[in-house]
Write a protein that holds these residues in place. Structure first.
Motif, mmCIF file in Angstrom:
data_model
loop_
_atom_site.group_PDB
_atom_site.id
_atom_site.type_symbol
_atom_site.label_atom_id
_atom_site.label_comp_id
_atom_site.label_asym_id
_atom_site.label_seq_id
_atom_site.Cartn_x
_atom_site.Cartn_y
_atom_site.Cartn_z
ATOM 1 N N ASP A 107 0.673 -1.103 0.293
ATOM 2 C CA ASP A 107 -0.182 -0.084 -0.089
ATOM 3 C C ASP A 107 0.863 1.144 0.059
ATOM 4 O O ASP A 107 0.507 2.230 -0.777
ATOM 5 N N GLN A 108 2.023 1.156 0.731
ATOM 6 C CA GLN A 108 2.719 2.427 0.869
ATOM 7 C C GLN A 108 3.558 2.725 -0.613
ATOM 8 O O GLN A 108 3.816 3.758 -1.069
ATOM 9 N N ALA A 109 3.870 1.500 -1.296
ATOM 10 C CA ALA A 109 4.377 1.703 -2.410
ATOM 11 C C ALA A 109 3.522 2.255 -3.509
ATOM 12 O O ALA A 109 3.905 3.125 -4.196
ATOM 13 N N ARG A 110 2.401 1.650 -3.502
ATOM 14 C CA ARG A 110 1.486 2.416 -4.534
ATOM 15 C C ARG A 110 0.995 3.679 -4.161
ATOM 16 O O ARG A 110 0.791 4.330 -5.120
ATOM 17 N N ALA A 111 0.872 4.073 -2.987
ATOM 18 C CA ALA A 111 0.738 5.463 -2.828
ATOM 19 C C ALA A 111 1.846 6.356 -3.111
ATOM 20 O O ALA A 111 1.527 7.325 -3.787
ATOM 21 N N ALA A 112 3.152 5.929 -2.901
ATOM 22 C CA ALA A 112 4.174 6.774 -3.478
ATOM 23 C C ALA A 112 4.090 6.832 -4.984
ATOM 24 O O ALA A 112 4.387 7.952 -5.725
ATOM 25 N N LEU A 113 3.764 5.488 -5.759
ATOM 26 C CA LEU A 113 3.801 5.690 -7.213
ATOM 27 C C LEU A 113 2.816 6.581 -7.556
ATOM 28 O O LEU A 113 2.669 7.087 -9.021
ATOM 29 N N SER A 121 11.587 10.953 -6.253
ATOM 30 C CA SER A 121 10.760 11.371 -5.197
ATOM 31 C C SER A 121 9.817 10.280 -4.862
ATOM 32 O O SER A 121 9.606 10.016 -3.769
ATOM 33 N N ALA A 122 9.415 9.495 -5.640
ATOM 34 C CA ALA A 122 8.320 8.359 -5.476
ATOM 35 C C ALA A 122 9.043 7.275 -4.773
ATOM 36 O O ALA A 122 8.742 6.808 -3.603
ATOM 37 N N LEU A 123 10.453 6.804 -5.141
ATOM 38 C CA LEU A 123 11.082 5.912 -4.678
ATOM 39 C C LEU A 123 11.633 6.321 -3.092
ATOM 40 O O LEU A 123 11.302 5.451 -2.207
ATOM 41 N N SER A 124 12.072 7.454 -3.185
ATOM 42 C CA SER A 124 12.478 7.869 -1.661
ATOM 43 C C SER A 124 11.450 7.918 -0.824
ATOM 44 O O SER A 124 11.586 7.831 0.318
ATOM 45 N N ARG A 125 10.257 8.455 -1.335
ATOM 46 C CA ARG A 125 9.219 8.526 -0.453
ATOM 47 C C ARG A 125 8.711 7.393 0.269
ATOM 48 O O ARG A 125 8.470 6.864 1.174
ATOM 49 N N PHE A 126 8.661 6.203 -0.671
ATOM 50 C CA PHE A 126 8.217 5.003 -0.274
ATOM 51 C C PHE A 126 9.300 4.375 0.763
ATOM 52 O O PHE A 126 8.967 3.852 1.603
ATOM 53 N N LEU A 127 10.747 4.726 0.435
ATOM 54 C CA LEU A 127 11.674 4.201 1.551
ATOM 55 C C LEU A 127 11.560 4.873 2.906
ATOM 56 O O LEU A 127 11.446 4.125 3.863
ATOM 57 N N ALA A 190 4.323 -11.358 -4.161
ATOM 58 C CA ALA A 190 4.228 -10.910 -5.720
ATOM 59 C C ALA A 190 3.726 -9.534 -6.083
ATOM 60 O O ALA A 190 4.399 -8.974 -6.828
ATOM 61 N N ALA A 191 2.793 -9.109 -5.140
ATOM 62 C CA ALA A 191 2.211 -7.938 -5.355
ATOM 63 C C ALA A 191 3.219 -6.733 -5.045
ATOM 64 O O ALA A 191 3.401 -5.611 -5.658
ATOM 65 N N LEU A 192 3.847 -7.117 -3.846
ATOM 66 C CA LEU A 192 5.052 -5.966 -3.352
ATOM 67 C C LEU A 192 5.916 -6.185 -4.188
ATOM 68 O O LEU A 192 6.459 -4.950 -4.676
ATOM 69 N N LEU A 193 6.659 -7.176 -4.898
ATOM 70 C CA LEU A 193 7.664 -6.964 -5.791
ATOM 71 C C LEU A 193 6.971 -6.441 -7.068
ATOM 72 O O LEU A 193 8.275 -5.676 -7.677
ATOM 73 N N ASP A 194 6.044 -6.579 -7.481
ATOM 74 C CA ASP A 194 5.582 -5.698 -8.777
ATOM 75 C C ASP A 194 5.602 -4.218 -8.679
ATOM 76 O O ASP A 194 6.219 -3.772 -9.495
ATOM 77 N N VAL A 195 4.942 -3.765 -7.488
ATOM 78 C CA VAL A 195 4.880 -2.342 -7.390
ATOM 79 C C VAL A 195 6.332 -1.741 -7.066
ATOM 80 O O VAL A 195 6.748 -0.779 -7.695
ATOM 81 N N LEU A 199 8.606 1.053 -9.217
ATOM 82 C CA LEU A 199 9.210 2.375 -8.642
ATOM 83 C C LEU A 199 10.666 2.122 -9.089
ATOM 84 O O LEU A 199 11.153 3.449 -9.655
ATOM 85 N N VAL A 200 11.297 1.225 -8.817
ATOM 86 C CA VAL A 200 12.768 0.956 -9.390
ATOM 87 C C VAL A 200 13.043 1.302 -10.788
ATOM 88 O O VAL A 200 13.887 2.121 -11.478
#
Length: 256
Positions: A107-113, A121-127, A190-195, A199-200
């Motif tokens: 969910d956090q990765a999708r929000a950043a994306l 900014s999206a990648l660093s925000r997620f991290l 799988a969903a986490l790796l995909d999103v 970002l990557v």
């Protein structure tokens, strides 16, 4: 960060949320015709479940998934029998926590994306969000299992990362016993790796991310940049400092 792998039971062993509370209260009140007491018992059972889950997140986050169930019961201030009534084995509890934390990270990765236009900014925000939440300490073992695979193999779940010439490739190695479509932990992984992969790839395509950085590197940053320290303020400061250093290491030198 302490992650200990273990034999995980099949997904069918996981009791559905809410089943424990109703079953527990019905068993306690059954045969006595004590109708008025059933609702309070259900409330107590639900409260105990919440205490156990919160305690499990804390204990496993501090000590790893190898921590005994007795430590979870002690932190939750319930008897170990109460823990086992809701979670018949430690594997079931581990899978429940891992599934919840993987979902939270996704969910956090999708929000950043979705909320950041700039790839870096999206990648660093997620991290930053994921490290601050501490979810990295509770990622399922198969996500963080890193091994050296043979040259030429193409079954990695994430992009490959070269360690050094001739030394093989660093990659996440999926647990073959835990990737069945019916397994909620595997599906969540799988969903986490995909999103995170999205970002990557965005950050790499924009020239902001080093070309050799993979999804596995990002997940390892999340896991290692959230140390467990006894003082909350000290832990937050240490995490922020460590993440700043790691983020700088991830960025492409070409941008300078």
């Amino acid at each position: 960060m302490h992650v200990q792998d273990s034999r995980w039971t099949s997904a069918s062993a996981i009791a559905p949320v809410g089943a424990g509370a109703g079953t527990l209260s019905a068993a306690a009140a059954g045969g006595r015709g004590d109708g008025p007491r059933r609702a309070p018992l259900r409330v107590d059972a639900q409260r105990n479940l919440e205490h156990v889950l919160r305690a499990a997140r804390e204990v496993f986050g501090e000590l790893g998934y190898g921590a005994p169930m007795e430590d979870v019961a002690r932190r939750a201030r319930v008897g170990v029998g109460t823990v086992y009534r809701r979670f018949p084995s430690k594997d079931v509890l581990v899978r429940r926590i891992a599934e919840e934390e993987t979902s939270r990270l996704t969910d956090q990765a999708r929000a950043a994306l979705g909320q950041e236009d700039e790839p870096w900014s999206a990648l660093s925000r997620f991290l930053r969000t994921s490290v601050a939440s501490g979810a990295g300490r509770l990622l399922p073992p198969q996500v963080l299992r890193v091994g050296v695979a043979e040259e030429g193999r193409d079954d990695a779940r994430v992009p490959q990362q070269r360690i050094q010439p001739g030394a093989g490739e660093l990659r996440l190695v999926p647990d073959q016993a835990a990737v069945a479509p019916v397994d909620p932990v595997a599906a969540g992984t799988a969903a986490l790796l995909d999103v995170v992969g999205q970002l990557v790839e965005r950050a790499r395509a924009a020239g902001e991310l080093r070309a050799d950085v993979s999804v596995s590197d990002v997940l390892l940053v999340i896991a290692t940049a959230a140390p467990s320290l006894p003082d909350a303020a000290q832990q937050a400061a240490a995490s922020a400092r460590l993440l700043d250093i790691l983020l700088e290491g991830l960025r492409s030198r070409a941008r300078e």
